[in-house]
Design an enzyme around this catalytic site. Structure first.
Site, PDB file in Angstrom:
ATOM      1  N   HIS A 108      -3.371  -4.754   1.869  1.00 32.13           N
ATOM      2  CA  HIS A 108      -2.717  -5.433   3.104  1.00 32.13           C
ATOM      3  C   HIS A 108      -3.115  -6.788   3.513  1.00 32.13           C
ATOM      4  O   HIS A 108      -4.131  -7.085   4.016  1.00 32.13           O
ATOM      5  CB  HIS A 108      -3.378  -4.543   4.461  1.00 32.13           C
ATOM      6  CG  HIS A 108      -3.215  -3.083   4.041  1.00 32.13           C
ATOM      7  ND1 HIS A 108      -2.094  -2.356   5.009  1.00 32.13           N
ATOM      8  CD2 HIS A 108      -3.721  -2.115   3.764  1.00 32.13           C
ATOM      9  CE1 HIS A 108      -2.210  -1.207   4.996  1.00 32.13           C
ATOM     10  NE2 HIS A 108      -3.019  -0.985   3.891  1.00 32.13           N
ATOM     11  N   GLU A 160      -1.559  -8.340   6.098  1.00 32.19           N
ATOM     12  CA  GLU A 160      -1.408  -8.474   7.296  1.00 32.19           C
ATOM     13  C   GLU A 160      -2.563  -7.985   8.205  1.00 32.19           C
ATOM     14  O   GLU A 160      -2.678  -8.629   9.242  1.00 32.19           O
ATOM     15  CB  GLU A 160      -0.074  -7.516   7.836  1.00 32.19           C
ATOM     16  CG  GLU A 160      -0.441  -6.133   7.854  1.00 32.19           C
ATOM     17  CD  GLU A 160      -0.485  -5.508   6.504  1.00 32.19           C
ATOM     18  OE1 GLU A 160      -0.436  -6.151   5.430  1.00 32.19           O
ATOM     19  OE2 GLU A 160      -0.813  -4.117   6.263  1.00 32.19           O
ATOM     20  N   CYS A 194       0.872  -1.225   0.013  1.00 38.69           N
ATOM     21  CA  CYS A 194       0.060   0.116  -0.036  1.00 38.69           C
ATOM     22  C   CYS A 194       0.836   1.365  -0.024  1.00 38.69           C
ATOM     23  O   CYS A 194       1.546   1.643  -1.164  1.00 38.69           O
ATOM     24  CB  CYS A 194      -1.067   0.047   1.098  1.00 38.69           C
ATOM     25  SG  CYS A 194      -2.547   0.841   0.824  1.00 38.69           S
TER      26      CYS A 194
END
Ligand code: GLN
Length: 185
Positions: A167, A169, A77
Site C-alpha cells: 500500500h 497510499e 494488495c
C-alpha cells in the site's frame, strides 16, 4: 482524464486523496455504468474475498473483465489479487478479474501481526510502503517486475495493468500512482 476507484470495500478513500494530490479527477465506482465513464481504474487494498462477493452481487465482473483488457488499471494488495490470473489460497467460489499473468498467494506473510513497513525499489528509486496482510507474487509470466523487496517481486506491470502487493497510499508514497497516471493517455 477521469480515474475511477473501485469503492466497494477497502481503502479507496486513501487512493482517491493520493490521486487528487497528483492532479487527477477521481470518481468512486460502484456500478458498471460508472466503469464505462472512467478512463482508468484503481482497485484498492482491503479484503479480496469481500470485494469479490460484492463485485458479484453488484454484477460488476463482466464490465471489470472488459475494462482491464484496454484501460489502465492499478491493483494494490487485495486489488493485485483481484487482477491475478492465478491465486493460491483463494476462498471457495472466490472469483477474480484476472488480466495480470502472475500467480499470487493470499496472506502469504501470515495474519495481521505480520504486517510491516519497508523501503522498496520502484523503478530504481527507494520508497517507504506498507505491507498489510499482503500477498506474495509467486510467479511472473509476461508481466515486467517494476518493484522488488530483497530480490522478490512486489510490483509488476503488464501493458496497461499495474499490480503491487503493498500500500503506497498509506505511507503517502507517490511513485507507483505517478507511473500509473503517466500511462493514461
Ligand atoms: N490478504 C488480503 C486479501 O486476501 C489483502 C490485504 C490487503 O489488501 N491489505 O484480500
Amino acid at each position: 482524464m477521469l480515474v475511477g476507484v473501485l469503492a466497494l470495500q477497502g481503502d479507496w478513500r486513501e487512493h482517491k486523496l493520493l490521486l487528487e494530490k497528483l492532479g487527477a479527477e477521481v470518481l468512486p465506482v460502484r456500478r458498471s455504468q460508472e466503469l464505462d465513464q472512467v478512463d482508468a481504474l484503481v482497485i484498492p487494498g482491503g479484503e479480496s474475498t469481500t470485494m469479490s462477493n460484492l463485485a458479484k452481487s453488484f454484477g460488476l465482473f463482466p464490465a471489470l473483465r472488459e475494462l482491464v483488457k484496454h484501460k489502465p488499471t492499478l491493483g494494490t494488495c487485495a486489488g493485485l489479487i483481484m487482477l491475478s490470473d492465478k491465486v493460491q489460497g483463494a476462498a471457495e467460489g472466490q472469483e477474480f478479474v484476472g488480466g495480470l499473468d502472475i500467480e499470487s498467494s493470499r496472506n502469504a506473510y501470515g495474519g495481521q501481526s505480520y504486517s510491516f513497513e519497508a523501503d522498496v525499489e520502484i523503478s530504481g528509486e527507494s520508497e517507504r510502503v506498507a505491507f498489510i496482510r499482503a500477498p506474495r507474487i509467486l510467479a511472473v509470466g509476461k508481466a515486467e517486475v517494476i518493484a522488488s523487496l530483497n530480490g522478490e517481486p512486489v510490483a509488476v506491470r503488464q501493458g496497461n495493468l499495474f499490480g503491487a502487493t503493498f500500500h503506497p497510499e498509506i505511507t503517502g508514497g507517490t511513485k507507483l500512482h505517478s507511473l500509473f497516471l503517466a500511462s493514461i493517455s
